[in-house]
Design a protein around this motif. Sequence first.
Motif, PDB file in Angstrom:
ATOM      1  N   ALA A 142     -56.059  -7.329  20.630  1.00 35.41           N
ATOM      2  CA  ALA A 142     -56.477  -8.076  21.577  1.00 35.41           C
ATOM      3  C   ALA A 142     -55.528  -9.289  21.441  1.00 35.41           C
ATOM      4  O   ALA A 142     -54.841  -9.741  22.815  1.00 35.41           O
ATOM      5  N   ILE A 143     -55.362  -9.969  19.952  1.00 33.73           N
ATOM      6  CA  ILE A 143     -54.422 -11.130  20.182  1.00 33.73           C
ATOM      7  C   ILE A 143     -52.933 -10.553  20.307  1.00 33.73           C
ATOM      8  O   ILE A 143     -52.116 -11.483  20.725  1.00 33.73           O
ATOM      9  N   ALA A 144     -52.654  -9.466  19.827  1.00 38.51           N
ATOM     10  CA  ALA A 144     -51.292  -8.700  19.975  1.00 38.51           C
ATOM     11  C   ALA A 144     -50.716  -8.709  21.267  1.00 38.51           C
ATOM     12  O   ALA A 144     -49.805  -9.073  21.766  1.00 38.51           O
ATOM     13  N   GLU A 145     -51.833  -8.318  22.209  1.00 40.28           N
ATOM     14  CA  GLU A 145     -51.554  -8.132  23.582  1.00 40.28           C
ATOM     15  C   GLU A 145     -51.136  -9.354  24.186  1.00 40.28           C
ATOM     16  O   GLU A 145     -50.420  -9.501  25.176  1.00 40.28           O
ATOM     17  N   ARG A 146     -51.879 -10.724  23.653  1.00 37.12           N
ATOM     18  CA  ARG A 146     -51.748 -11.903  24.233  1.00 37.12           C
ATOM     19  C   ARG A 146     -50.544 -12.513  23.597  1.00 37.12           C
ATOM     20  O   ARG A 146     -50.257 -13.758  24.249  1.00 37.12           O
ATOM     21  N   GLY A 147     -49.673 -12.067  22.617  1.00 36.79           N
ATOM     22  CA  GLY A 147     -48.674 -12.849  21.978  1.00 36.79           C
ATOM     23  C   GLY A 147     -49.176 -13.850  21.016  1.00 36.79           C
ATOM     24  O   GLY A 147     -48.570 -14.895  20.678  1.00 36.79           O
ATOM     25  N   TRP A 148     -50.344 -13.584  20.555  1.00 37.58           N
ATOM     26  CA  TRP A 148     -50.804 -14.609  19.497  1.00 37.58           C
ATOM     27  C   TRP A 148     -50.840 -14.011  17.959  1.00 37.58           C
ATOM     28  O   TRP A 148     -50.786 -12.676  17.915  1.00 37.58           O
ATOM     29  N   TYR A 149     -50.641 -15.008  17.177  1.00 39.71           N
ATOM     30  CA  TYR A 149     -50.876 -14.251  15.640  1.00 39.71           C
ATOM     31  C   TYR A 149     -51.649 -15.252  14.883  1.00 39.71           C
ATOM     32  O   TYR A 149     -51.810 -16.628  15.200  1.00 39.71           O
ATOM     33  N   PRO A 150     -52.187 -14.755  13.566  1.00 39.56           N
ATOM     34  CA  PRO A 150     -53.008 -15.702  12.818  1.00 39.56           C
ATOM     35  C   PRO A 150     -52.194 -16.324  11.735  1.00 39.56           C
ATOM     36  O   PRO A 150     -51.528 -15.837  11.088  1.00 39.56           O
ATOM     37  N   VAL A 151     -52.657 -17.638  11.318  1.00 36.19           N
ATOM     38  CA  VAL A 151     -51.973 -18.194  10.089  1.00 36.19           C
ATOM     39  C   VAL A 151     -53.156 -18.914   9.527  1.00 36.19           C
ATOM     40  O   VAL A 151     -54.190 -19.321  10.011  1.00 36.19           O
ATOM     41  N   VAL A 152     -53.040 -19.350   8.216  1.00 34.12           N
ATOM     42  CA  VAL A 152     -54.065 -19.666   7.275  1.00 34.12           C
ATOM     43  C   VAL A 152     -53.560 -21.286   7.398  1.00 34.12           C
ATOM     44  O   VAL A 152     -52.135 -21.339   7.046  1.00 34.12           O
ATOM     45  N   GLU A 162     -60.599 -19.552  24.074  1.00 33.96           N
ATOM     46  CA  GLU A 162     -59.794 -18.595  24.503  1.00 33.96           C
ATOM     47  C   GLU A 162     -59.924 -17.360  23.375  1.00 33.96           C
ATOM     48  O   GLU A 162     -59.685 -16.086  23.660  1.00 33.96           O
ATOM     49  N   LEU A 163     -60.138 -17.744  22.235  1.00 35.36           N
ATOM     50  CA  LEU A 163     -60.411 -16.825  21.102  1.00 35.36           C
ATOM     51  C   LEU A 163     -61.695 -16.013  21.270  1.00 35.36           C
ATOM     52  O   LEU A 163     -61.749 -14.974  21.175  1.00 35.36           O
ATOM     53  N   LEU A 164     -62.538 -16.901  21.659  1.00 35.46           N
ATOM     54  CA  LEU A 164     -63.992 -16.409  21.992  1.00 35.46           C
ATOM     55  C   LEU A 164     -63.757 -15.216  23.062  1.00 35.46           C
ATOM     56  O   LEU A 164     -64.727 -14.261  23.011  1.00 35.46           O
ATOM     57  N   GLU A 165     -63.144 -15.725  24.199  1.00 38.49           N
ATOM     58  CA  GLU A 165     -62.900 -14.767  25.339  1.00 38.49           C
ATOM     59  C   GLU A 165     -62.335 -13.501  24.816  1.00 38.49           C
ATOM     60  O   GLU A 165     -62.671 -12.325  25.193  1.00 38.49           O
ATOM     61  N   ALA A 166     -61.246 -13.478  24.106  1.00 34.90           N
ATOM     62  CA  ALA A 166     -60.619 -12.425  23.416  1.00 34.90           C
ATOM     63  C   ALA A 166     -61.383 -11.494  22.708  1.00 34.90           C
ATOM     64  O   ALA A 166     -61.299 -10.336  22.700  1.00 34.90           O
ATOM     65  N   ALA A 167     -62.283 -12.358  21.762  1.00 35.81           N
ATOM     66  CA  ALA A 167     -63.197 -11.474  21.115  1.00 35.81           C
ATOM     67  C   ALA A 167     -64.349 -10.852  21.985  1.00 35.81           C
ATOM     68  O   ALA A 167     -65.091 -10.004  21.448  1.00 35.81           O
ATOM     69  N   GLY A 168     -64.466 -10.991  23.250  1.00 33.18           N
ATOM     70  CA  GLY A 168     -65.515 -10.472  23.964  1.00 33.18           C
ATOM     71  C   GLY A 168     -66.648 -11.356  23.845  1.00 33.18           C
ATOM     72  O   GLY A 168     -67.840 -10.842  24.122  1.00 33.18           O
ATOM     73  N   GLY A 169     -66.599 -12.602  23.421  1.00 33.56           N
ATOM     74  CA  GLY A 169     -67.842 -13.451  23.270  1.00 33.56           C
ATOM     75  C   GLY A 169     -68.651 -13.199  21.997  1.00 33.56           C
ATOM     76  O   GLY A 169     -67.984 -12.465  20.978  1.00 33.56           O
ATOM     77  N   THR A 170     -69.557 -13.804  21.850  1.00 28.23           N
ATOM     78  CA  THR A 170     -70.304 -13.554  20.657  1.00 28.23           C
ATOM     79  C   THR A 170     -71.909 -13.523  20.822  1.00 28.23           C
ATOM     80  O   THR A 170     -72.380 -14.450  21.791  1.00 28.23           O
ATOM     81  N   ASN A 171     -72.841 -12.996  19.968  1.00 29.10           N
ATOM     82  CA  ASN A 171     -74.171 -13.055  20.247  1.00 29.10           C
ATOM     83  C   ASN A 171     -74.721 -13.814  19.170  1.00 29.10           C
ATOM     84  O   ASN A 171     -75.946 -13.802  18.866  1.00 29.10           O
ATOM     85  N   ARG A 172     -74.020 -14.491  18.281  1.00 29.21           N
ATOM     86  CA  ARG A 172     -74.419 -15.389  17.304  1.00 29.21           C
ATOM     87  C   ARG A 172     -73.791 -16.834  17.242  1.00 29.21           C
ATOM     88  O   ARG A 172     -72.930 -16.950  17.944  1.00 29.21           O
ATOM     89  N   ASP A 173     -74.685 -17.583  16.608  1.00 30.22           N
ATOM     90  CA  ASP A 173     -74.321 -18.852  16.461  1.00 30.22           C
ATOM     91  C   ASP A 173     -72.994 -19.322  15.724  1.00 30.22           C
ATOM     92  O   ASP A 173     -73.216 -18.783  14.503  1.00 30.22           O
ATOM     93  N   LEU A 174     -72.000 -19.851  16.161  1.00 29.63           N
ATOM     94  CA  LEU A 174     -70.822 -20.079  15.312  1.00 29.63           C
ATOM     95  C   LEU A 174     -70.731 -21.431  14.742  1.00 29.63           C
ATOM     96  O   LEU A 174     -69.585 -21.942  14.745  1.00 29.63           O
TER      97      LEU A 174
END
Length: 188
Positions: free
Chosen positions: A81-91, A156-168
Amino acid sequence: MPTGVIVSVNLYFRLFLLQLRVRLRPTIRGRRPSLWDETRTPFRVALTDLDPLRHVNNGKYLSMLDLGRLDLMLRSGFWRAIAERGWYPVVSAQTITYKRSLTLGQRFELVTRVLGVDDRAVYLEQTFVRRGAVVARAVVQGRFLRKAGGTVPPDELLEAAGGTNRDLTLPGWVHDWAGATRISSAAG
């Protein structure tokens, strides 16, 4: 062969094994995990992981943390999902605490889970476990960047992840840690 080359080969070999394992066994207990599930990434201490005192070098733990996060993202489908959007993770920050040593040949697992999200980042807890005992634990603050430039906001991250069913909502101690480790823009 220089030591740095051997270390890099070890990391790429583990990356290859991780990708192979994810392709062969992408599910956990019969279902594909979500980004909000806990993943367990198995490892075995290799000779190239050791320092002169014959236990795992502290820097090796950080490289394994990368693989644990990648395992979570690959298995959940979030990497695609992130690759398709042109995103990448960093610490952007991390703290690790060591409790026990790992030595040659020992098997262990790296348990990775998302702790929560704030307006700037995603926070994870990653725990090295051997035979049910905690070896080391890390808290990691990660951000997602756009290849075109800029930071991806959490909504936008939450949307790409398909939302969540837990408290973040971040636990208070993680919020305090994030504030304590932040480097102000005035610091140069």
